[in-house]
Design a protein around this motif. Structure first.
Motif, PDB file in Angstrom:
ATOM      1  N   ILE A 353      47.109  36.063  42.415  1.00  0.00           N
ATOM      2  CA  ILE A 353      45.847  36.786  42.154  1.00  0.00           C
ATOM      3  C   ILE A 353      45.483  36.581  40.676  1.00  0.00           C
ATOM      4  O   ILE A 353      46.285  36.028  39.923  1.00  0.00           O
ATOM      5  CB  ILE A 353      46.002  38.294  42.459  1.00  0.00           C
ATOM      6  N   ALA A 355      43.310  38.509  37.104  1.00  0.00           N
ATOM      7  CA  ALA A 355      42.631  39.704  36.578  1.00  0.00           C
ATOM      8  C   ALA A 355      42.443  39.561  35.074  1.00  0.00           C
ATOM      9  O   ALA A 355      43.092  38.731  34.428  1.00  0.00           O
ATOM     10  CB  ALA A 355      43.447  40.963  36.864  1.00  0.00           C
ATOM     11  N   ILE A 363      48.280  45.774  37.675  1.00  0.00           N
ATOM     12  CA  ILE A 363      48.396  45.178  39.026  1.00  0.00           C
ATOM     13  C   ILE A 363      49.839  44.753  39.270  1.00  0.00           C
ATOM     14  O   ILE A 363      50.425  45.041  40.320  1.00  0.00           O
ATOM     15  CB  ILE A 363      47.441  43.975  39.173  1.00  0.00           C
ATOM     16  N   CYS A 424      46.710  42.748  47.694  1.00  0.00           N
ATOM     17  CA  CYS A 424      45.234  42.755  47.691  1.00  0.00           C
ATOM     18  C   CYS A 424      44.705  44.136  47.307  1.00  0.00           C
ATOM     19  O   CYS A 424      43.766  44.252  46.502  1.00  0.00           O
ATOM     20  CB  CYS A 424      44.691  42.338  49.055  1.00  0.00           C
ATOM     21  N   THR A 427      45.232  44.731  43.615  1.00  0.00           N
ATOM     22  CA  THR A 427      44.379  43.840  42.817  1.00  0.00           C
ATOM     23  C   THR A 427      42.943  44.348  42.815  1.00  0.00           C
ATOM     24  O   THR A 427      42.282  44.434  41.764  1.00  0.00           O
ATOM     25  CB  THR A 427      44.444  42.405  43.385  1.00  0.00           C
ATOM     26  N   GLY A 432      40.648  43.040  40.015  1.00  0.00           N
ATOM     27  CA  GLY A 432      40.994  41.613  39.944  1.00  0.00           C
ATOM     28  C   GLY A 432      40.454  40.837  41.135  1.00  0.00           C
ATOM     29  O   GLY A 432      39.711  41.365  41.961  1.00  0.00           O
TER      30      GLY A 432
END
Ligand SMILES: Cc1cc2nc3c(=O)[nH]c(=O)nc-3n(C[C@H](O)[C@H](O)[C@H](O)COP(=O)(O)OP(=O)(O)OC[C@H]3O[C@@H](n4cnc5c(N)ncnc54)[C@H](O)[C@@H]3O)c2cc1C
Length: 480
Positions: A353, A355, A363, A424, A427, A432
């Protein structure tokens, strides 16, 4: 009109010839999944609908005719090149799909050292292009771990990124132009120029489409000078990820462009650097490259920043150079890992991921805390940041679990998807992006509307405009 499997196969044979329509049961089973359900291939248990055939396309014209045929008859098409996808992008969620394989379109069409760009067909393995470029003292600058096995079409289709991205960027920064075929057989070429401002940059409709909008048949990418003699490595140990993210931020916002800038948490560092990092330590590493003066100035600048961080302890640069030389995963390493899973039922998965700097540590901490608390049978949960930008970075969660009290076909629902859900959710909670480079595939479509929010309108309109009959890779990026 709905066609039977036999009629689909006959139609395909008329287009490409019987020799290029594969209907062997074992190949079809293996082609119904990718690495997202790799346990199905490892243990030989298959749960997804079987495709009707794998079609080996050899020309753009054949791709166009197959897409015309599929569009006319409403047949789902799953584009494929290297078959290294990790997020379910190659899964055939509809029975009697066509897997359209471009790996035989494997010619490098030009390597233009004057204009510093190379054009190749979609099935050229990146390693082959890179080796050819190096013969001329050049490099693509693209080095994903799957470089030996992934092909140019798939790399562009997934918006892939390589280990040197902090200097060279992701594939989206490298693609100059391309050729793609849309449903109905429409062949379209985007020309090769250094920049354009004639309206929106339509390359980005194609780059990252994951086979859900069109089929990429040819790509042109930039080339760069290859100067490995100037590569300079720096490594440090330290006690926490938060401090590591801060150092990365200082380097990036200080105006430096190392090709590699990474921080590993203790769990992940233990997998790669146990020969010099103590248990519980994080590892921070950099590589500077380019012309000698730039590589030297970059390394010196980073050293000066690190001198102000007494919590970071310098390690022998040789350790980092050695690690760096063994990063890629070829067929042998992949086969060894499959064998390890077969014998131990201990599975290694990753989820990436991105951010902003202000959110990445939150996160990282909250996702890991939840994974360990909520998921059973975890044997390691950690990760690293490996691709940094002026405004933020990525997090590559790396985790292992034992598959206990369930069949290999239940691994995804019992362990993998619940972990993806946590990552997810955390995030999105901190603002993010839920996918940094492996693609959405089918694995992360449940969160796609939350990812895009009001801009989902734009994405959805692309699908309805370019694939009005919904034949392109059903379930990938766009929820069914
Ligand atoms: C060991 C390993 C290491 C990896 N390391 C990295 C890494 O460092 N960085 C990274 O970014 N990724 C990495 N990946 C993920 C994967 O290699 C990339 O997503 C790669 O870009 C996929 O390329 P491929 O040719 O194998 O595509 P495929 O697996 O064949 O397909 C991937 C997706 O693209 C679509 N697609 C394929 N070809 C086309 C085409 N011609 N036109 C339109 N759509 C197409 C498919 O439908 C699918 O959705 C790794 C995977 C493995 C197994």
């Amino acid at each position: 009109m709905h066609l039977s499997r036999e009629a689909i196969v006959e139609g395909l044979q008329r287009i490409v010839g019987p020799q290029d329509v594969v209907t062997d049961e074992a190949v079809l089973r293996e082609s119904s999944v990718d690495n997202f359900r790799k346990l199905e291939n490892i243990f030989g248990v298959h749960t997804l609908p079987m495709p009707a055939a794998v079609v080996m396309a050899r020309t753009t014209q054949e791709v166009a005719e197959v897409l015309t045929f599929a569009d006319e008859h409403g047949i789902n098409v799953v584009p494929r090149t290297g078959h290294t996808a990790t997020e379910g992008g190659l899964e055939t969620v509809v029975a009697d799909s066509i897997v359209l394989d471009g790996s035989a379109m494997n010619q490098i069409l030009s390597l233009d050292a004057y204009n510093m760009q190379a054009t190749c067909q979609c099935g050229v393995p990146l390693q082959v292009l890179e080796d050819r470029a190096r013969e001329q003292g050049l490099t693509t600058g693209h080095s994903p771990q799957s470089k030996p096995v992934a092909h140019m079409g798939g790399l562009v289709a997934t918006r892939s990124i390589g280990q040197f991205s902090t200097l060279y960027g992701g594939i989206e920064d490298m693609v100059v132009g391309l050729e793609a075929v849309f449903p109905g057989g429409i062949v379209t070429r985007i020309k090769n120029v250094p920049r354009r401002a004639a309206g929106p940059d339509i390359r980005h409709v194609v780059v990252g489409n994951e086979g859900a909008l069109c089929y990429i048949t040819e790509v042109t990418v930039k080339l760069f000078p290859y100067l490995p003699q100037n590569n300079t490595f720096l490594g440090y140990t330290l006690d926490g990820m938060k401090a590591g993210f801060e150092v990365l931020r200082e380097v990036m916002t200080g105006g430096y462009r190392p090709s590699v800038a990474r921080v590993y948490d203790p769990g992940d560092a233990g997998l790669h650097f146990s020969h010099f990092a103590e248990a519980g330590e994080c590892v921070l590493l950099f590589m500077a490259e380019g012309p000698a003066g730039i590589a030297r100035a970059t390394a010196e600048g980073i050293e000066a920043i690190l001198a102000g961080h007494r919590e970071c302890r310098r390690v022998d640069s040789e350790f980092i150079a050695t690690w760096f030389n063994d990063l890629c995963w070829g067929p042998d390493k992949i086969a060894q890992e499959d064998e390890r899973i077969r014998q131990t039922r201990n599975v290694n998965r990753t989820t990436e991921i991105s951010a902003n700097w202000s959110a990445i540590n939150d996160i990282y901490e909250s996702a890991l805390r939840r994974i360990v608390a909520e998921i059973p049978d975890i044997t390691m949960a950690g990760g690293h940041s490996s691709h940094s930008y002026i405004n933020g970075t990525n997090m590559y969660f790396n985790y292992f679990y034992n598959v206990v009290d369930c069949g290999p076909e239940e691994e995804v629902t019992k362990y993998y998807l619940p972990i993806i859900r946590i990552i997810c959710e955390e995030t999105l909670r901190f603002g993010g992006s839920i996918v940094h480079h492996h693609g959405v595939g089918k694995a992360r479509t449940p969160w796609i509307k939350d990812e895009y929010q009001s801009s989902y309108f734009i994405l959805e309109t692309l699908k309805t405009a370019f694939d009005p009959h919904g034949i392109m890779n059903k379930g990938t990026i766009f929820p069914t």
